[in-house]
Design a protein around this motif. Structure first.
Motif, PDB file in Angstrom:
ATOM      1  N   ALA A   1       0.887  -1.103   0.017  1.00  0.00           N
ATOM      2  CA  ALA A   1       0.087  -0.203  -0.133  1.00  0.00           C
ATOM      3  C   ALA A   1       0.959   1.397   0.012  1.00  0.00           C
ATOM      4  O   ALA A   1       0.583   2.166  -0.573  1.00  0.00           O
ATOM      5  CB  ALA A   1      -0.999  -0.044   1.246  1.00  0.00           C
ATOM      6  N   ALA A   2       1.875   1.159   0.933  1.00  0.00           N
ATOM      7  CA  ALA A   2       2.786   2.478   0.821  1.00  0.00           C
ATOM      8  C   ALA A   2       3.491   2.412  -0.617  1.00  0.00           C
ATOM      9  O   ALA A   2       3.594   3.743  -0.884  1.00  0.00           O
ATOM     10  CB  ALA A   2       4.033   2.176   1.849  1.00  0.00           C
ATOM     11  N   GLY A   3       4.070   1.375  -1.128  1.00  0.00           N
ATOM     12  CA  GLY A   3       4.509   1.355  -2.510  1.00  0.00           C
ATOM     13  C   GLY A   3       3.603   1.820  -3.518  1.00  0.00           C
ATOM     14  O   GLY A   3       4.068   2.549  -4.308  1.00  0.00           O
ATOM     15  N   GLU A   4       2.394   1.908  -3.378  1.00  0.00           N
ATOM     16  CA  GLU A   4       1.279   2.281  -4.504  1.00  0.00           C
ATOM     17  C   GLU A   4       1.387   3.774  -4.108  1.00  0.00           C
ATOM     18  O   GLU A   4       1.280   4.401  -5.129  1.00  0.00           O
ATOM     19  CB  GLU A   4      -0.087   1.724  -4.089  1.00  0.00           C
ATOM     20  N   GLN A   5       1.251   4.125  -3.015  1.00  0.00           N
ATOM     21  CA  GLN A   5       1.214   5.722  -2.821  1.00  0.00           C
ATOM     22  C   GLN A   5       2.399   6.507  -3.233  1.00  0.00           C
ATOM     23  O   GLN A   5       2.491   7.562  -4.071  1.00  0.00           O
ATOM     24  CB  GLN A   5       1.136   6.002  -1.200  1.00  0.00           C
ATOM     25  N   ILE A   6       3.793   5.787  -3.214  1.00  0.00           N
ATOM     26  CA  ILE A   6       5.027   6.289  -3.608  1.00  0.00           C
ATOM     27  C   ILE A   6       4.881   6.366  -5.174  1.00  0.00           C
ATOM     28  O   ILE A   6       5.498   7.357  -5.918  1.00  0.00           O
ATOM     29  CB  ILE A   6       6.192   5.539  -3.139  1.00  0.00           C
ATOM     30  N   TYR A   7       4.479   5.295  -5.667  1.00  0.00           N
ATOM     31  CA  TYR A   7       4.501   4.878  -7.138  1.00  0.00           C
ATOM     32  C   TYR A   7       3.760   6.387  -7.577  1.00  0.00           C
ATOM     33  O   TYR A   7       4.032   6.964  -8.556  1.00  0.00           O
ATOM     34  CB  TYR A   7       3.698   3.755  -7.605  1.00  0.00           C
ATOM     35  N   VAL A   8       2.485   6.595  -7.184  1.00  0.00           N
ATOM     36  CA  VAL A   8       1.587   7.484  -7.643  1.00  0.00           C
ATOM     37  C   VAL A   8       2.293   8.859  -7.587  1.00  0.00           C
ATOM     38  O   VAL A   8       2.354   9.809  -8.459  1.00  0.00           O
ATOM     39  CB  VAL A   8       0.249   7.882  -6.750  1.00  0.00           C
TER      40      VAL A   8
END
Length: 156
Positions: free
Chosen positions: A39-46
């Motif tokens: 989930a943190a990875g998705e936010q960083i990706y965004v």
């Protein structure tokens, strides 16, 4: 001639398992990291990646053909791209250093549009982003990529 350099650089990146001679195995780098957080990875990706690689990991149009500036557009990170063809270590290092800097370490001059994120993201954050990207791939592709990563680690 410039197009041949681009093709050569992409081929070198694809052969990262035999081409890389880094001092520390990927697993050793990851060992000190906190648990992976998709989930943190998705936010960083965004925040850091989606502007070039797309909100849905779709990449830029015509990503296989150099633009007017000679650079290849950002590739997709979904299963239609080549991200899954690379080992975890190569993906981490490419993200940290950027395309041109990583390949320059190997003696290859390549005008990559991929910037390095070492000054903005920690290894743990990059691992989280990669985990998010990999979580979107079909299981078969996840297995292939994991096998490539494991084989490279065993070579060290």
């Amino acid at each position: 001639m410039r197009y041949l350099v681009v093709i050569f650089a992409v081929a070198v990146a694809a052969g990262g398992a035999w081409f890389w001679s880094g001092p520390e195995p990927f697993s050793a780098r990851a060992a000190g990291s906190a648990a992976i957080d998709i989930a943190a990875g998705e936010q960083i990706y965004v925040e850091y990646c989606a502007a070039c690689h797309g909100a849905n990991l779709e990449g830029q149009e015509n990503w296989r053909s150099p633009g007017a500036d000679g650079r290849l557009p950002a590739p997709p990170h979904d299963e239609t791209g080549h991200t899954w063809h690379h080992s975890d270590r190569l993906l981490l290092d490419y993200t940290k250093l950027g395309g041109a800097a990583l390949l320059a370490q190997k003696g290859v001059e390549f005008d990559s549009g991929m910037p390095g994120f070492a000054d903005q993201l920690t290894d743990t954050e990059i691992h989280d982003v990669l985990a998010y990207i990999k979580s979107t791939w079909p299981e078969r592709i996840q297995k292939i990529q994991a096998e490539r990563s494991k084989a490279e680690e065993q070579q060290d």
